[in-house]
Design an enzyme around this catalytic site. Structure first.
Site, PDB file in Angstrom:
ATOM      1  N   LYS A   1      -3.091   3.238  -0.869  1.00 31.17           N
ATOM      2  CA  LYS A   1      -2.772   2.592  -2.138  1.00 31.17           C
ATOM      3  C   LYS A   1      -2.878   1.090  -1.938  1.00 31.17           C
ATOM      4  O   LYS A   1      -1.903   0.419  -1.647  1.00 31.17           O
ATOM      5  CB  LYS A   1      -1.369   3.003  -2.568  1.00 31.17           C
TER       6      LYS A   1
ATOM      7  N   SER B   1       1.153   1.218   0.002  1.00 35.09           N
ATOM      8  CA  SER B   1       1.314  -0.117  -0.529  1.00 35.09           C
ATOM      9  C   SER B   1       1.803  -1.123   0.502  1.00 35.09           C
ATOM     10  O   SER B   1       1.114  -1.400   1.474  1.00 35.09           O
ATOM     11  CB  SER B   1       2.251  -0.037  -1.733  1.00 35.09           C
TER      12      SER B   1
ATOM     13  N   ASP C   1      -4.607  -3.833  13.056  1.00 33.92           N
ATOM     14  CA  ASP C   1      -5.786  -4.685  13.245  1.00 33.92           C
ATOM     15  C   ASP C   1      -5.578  -5.749  14.305  1.00 33.92           C
ATOM     16  O   ASP C   1      -6.535  -6.196  14.943  1.00 33.92           O
ATOM     17  CB  ASP C   1      -6.166  -5.347  11.918  1.00 33.92           C
TER      18      ASP C   1
END
Length: 584
Positions: free
Chosen positions: A493, A468, A479
């Site tokens: 999740k 999460s 990224d």
């Protein structure tokens, strides 16, 4: 490594991301589960019957999927519902197209949920004090919220089907029967079984085009149950409420009054409890950490010890999660425990429940005094997280920190806003995360700002229990190439939950409202965040975290944490290369 329930003095943290605390919507993409009455066998506690056994004369090598199904069925047969849920969740990530695994997960969750509900005092109180009309109003309000806010279009026939399944299963569970029915004869038991097996067929032709149709059908079932087997209409309706919610996806769930209060206390970072963090095992509650100055610490309880009894619940005889629930209670009340120390010696304790402040940052120190690499572990994302992380960074800075290891292993998530703010401390521009939901208000792009950015070299530690909000943070760092990601693939999740207070009764709804995506548009659900430096763990052994207990209760050192050591090596190597280039 299986996911564990973090419990601070009996409060199980809901692993969400709020806009609240984050979830894949695997279940919503699956076809409706088919639960036909003939498939049930009362002798198997309401479980679906197994497929025919293949003759031993024609041995067939089972597929990995079938082996996973069989292992789950064994857990169901032992009524280890929580372990079955964890097993099916993991197997479903490995075989996301398996209809059978999805069905077994739903069935296991329905069994687990009814048993948890009927030890929840606030839920039990609601079954006694709510009228049937008030319970129906709650059902209507829940349906309205699903239609407006749920991440995907709701299928009303499926919601009704799952509500019926919840009632069918409840009628096989001893806790429900003891609380709601008086089965003092074989005739009474037969009447209940006949009613249970006939519910689905008796309402199969009723319309389910809108929530008013569903309300009417549920009201009819409640009337029939009351007339034929003496079951409280309110209890019937609350099973439909629970079934409508708990099977949508793994993270949407109904919150009782106590759970709702605890949820908001958790978000604030304080609540009434003992001040211990627990990991449930098959026969005990292992103490992972103890909050300094809290009731447990004052009682002499230490990390690495185990709780084997809470009040009358012995963990070898009762599901440890049920025992963990009993740790909850009113402020200044006391709870009786049996605690076993690291040498296996038991002792009896009575500990007062008090309001405690829950730390989200722990073990802040320099792990390598030569290269001056700092370390901090982030246990969850709550309202105080950004402030606490900033304090830890300045503490390490004053000690001469030149690089940082930020550990989110085992971190189940928390506030979306906290994850964004922590990521913003290490990113000076670009996107952090994108959320997308069915409701346009859930669509948002979160971006970084240059002010107050720490440029220190960074490594983030993740594992299969990082979920999460942890994945929002790790995904943003990965990224943007801001730092290395070390460890194992995260949980996967990738959705946002909102917490809604119901107006018709003191209940709450933890509802999946959006999915989130990494800065490069990668969907986190099912996929997780991949490490840039993989440190694979032995599947037959636990992977342990520094300053946390191993299975024997011994607290591990930094040197014994292989993932941490790999991150230190990476940062030290990068620092050496930078120093050489600077010298040139």
């Amino acid at each position: 490594m299986s996911r564990f329930a973090r419990v601070w003095a009996g409060l199980a943290l809901c692993t969400l991301c709020l806009s609240s605390m984050g979830a894949d919507n695997r279940a919503s993409a699956q076809p409706p589960i088919t639960i036909q009455p003939p498939a049930f066998d009362s002798s198997t506690d309401g479980q679906l019957t197994k497929s025919p056994v293949i003759s031993q004369a024609t041995p067939i090598e089972l597929s990995k999927e079938q082996r996973a199904i069989d292992a789950g069925l064994a857990l169901e047969s032992a009524r280890k519902w929580n372990e079955a849920i964890r097993h099916y969740e993991k197997a479903s990530r490995d075989f996301p197209e398996s209809r059978t695994l999805y069905q077994r997960l739903v069935i296991s969750r329905l069994h687990y949920d009814v048993n948890r509900r009927y030890v929840d005092q606030s839920f039990l109180e609601a079954t006694k004090t709510l009228s049937a009309a008030e319970a129906l109003d709650l059902y209507s309000e829940i349906l309205a919220n699903l239609e407006t806010h749920y991440v995907e279009t709701t299928q009303l026939p499926r919601i009704l089907l799952h509500g019926t399944a919840a009632l069918e299963i409840a009628l096989t569970q001893q806790k429900f029967i003891d609380n709601q029915l008086s089965l003092d004869s074989d005739v009474a038991r037969e009447a209940v079984e006949e009613f249970r097996l006939g519910i689905h067929q008796r309402i199969s032709q009723r319309p389910s085009n809108n929530r008013y149709d569903l309300r009417g059908t549920v009201a009819l079932v409640a009337e029939m149950a009351n007339a034929e087997i003496g079951l409280s209409p309110t209890a019937v309706i609350l099973e439909y409420v629970s079934g409508a919610v708990s099977t949508l996806d793994p993270y949407t769930r109904l919150l009782s009054g106590d759970q709702l209060d605890e949820m908001f206390s958790n978000i604030e970072g304080n609540f009434v409890g003992l001040g211990i963090e627990l990991k449930t095992s098959s026969d005990a509650l292992q103490i992972l950490s103890v909050i300094p100055g809290g009731p447990a610490a004052e009682a002499g309880i230490m990390a690495g010890e185990k709780i084997i009894r809470v009040e009358t619940a012995h963990t070898k005889q009762t599901n440890p999660d049920v025992a963990a629930d009993l740790l909850r209670g009113p402020e200044h009340s006391e709870v009786s425990l049996t605690v076993v120390d690291r040498n296996g010696r038991p002792r009896e304790l009575s500990v007062e429940r008090r309001r405690v402040e829950v730390p989200c940052v722990e073990n802040v120190h320099l792990v390598d005094p030569v290269t001056r690499i700092g370390y901090l572990r982030l246990t969850n994302f709550q309202k105080t997280t950004t402030r606490d992380v900033e304090r830890a960074l300045w503490e390490l800075h004053r000690q001469g920190m030149r690089a940082l290891v930020l550990d989110v292993r085992g971190n189940p998530g928390g506030l979306l806003s906290a994850a964004v703010e922590v990521a913003d401390r290490f990113l000076d521009n670009g996107r952090i995360v994108t959320t997308r939901g069915r409701n346009a208000r859930e669509n948002y792009d979160y971006v970084a700002h240059r002010a107050n950015t720490w440029s220190v070299p960074l490594a983030v530690l993740i594992d299969g229990d990082s979920a999460s909000a942890s994945e929002i943070f790790a995904g943003a760092i990965a990224d943007s190439a801001r730092g290395s990601i070390v460890g194992q693939r995260s949980y996967g999740k990738g959705s946002v939950q909102g917490i809604f207070r119901m107006q018709s009764a003191k209940f709450g709804l933890c509802l999946t409202t959006a999915k989130f995506y990494s800065p490069k548009g990668r969907e986190i659900s099912l996929n997780g965040v991949l490490p840039t430096i993989a440190v694979e763990n032995d599947p037959d052994q636990e992977t342990y975290i520094a300053a946390r207990p191993d299975q024997s209760g011994r607290i591990l050192t930094d040197k014994e944490d292989v993932v941490l050591q790999r991150a230190i090596e990476s940062l030290a190597s990068s620092s050496a290369q930078i120093s050489q280039r600077t010298g040139e």
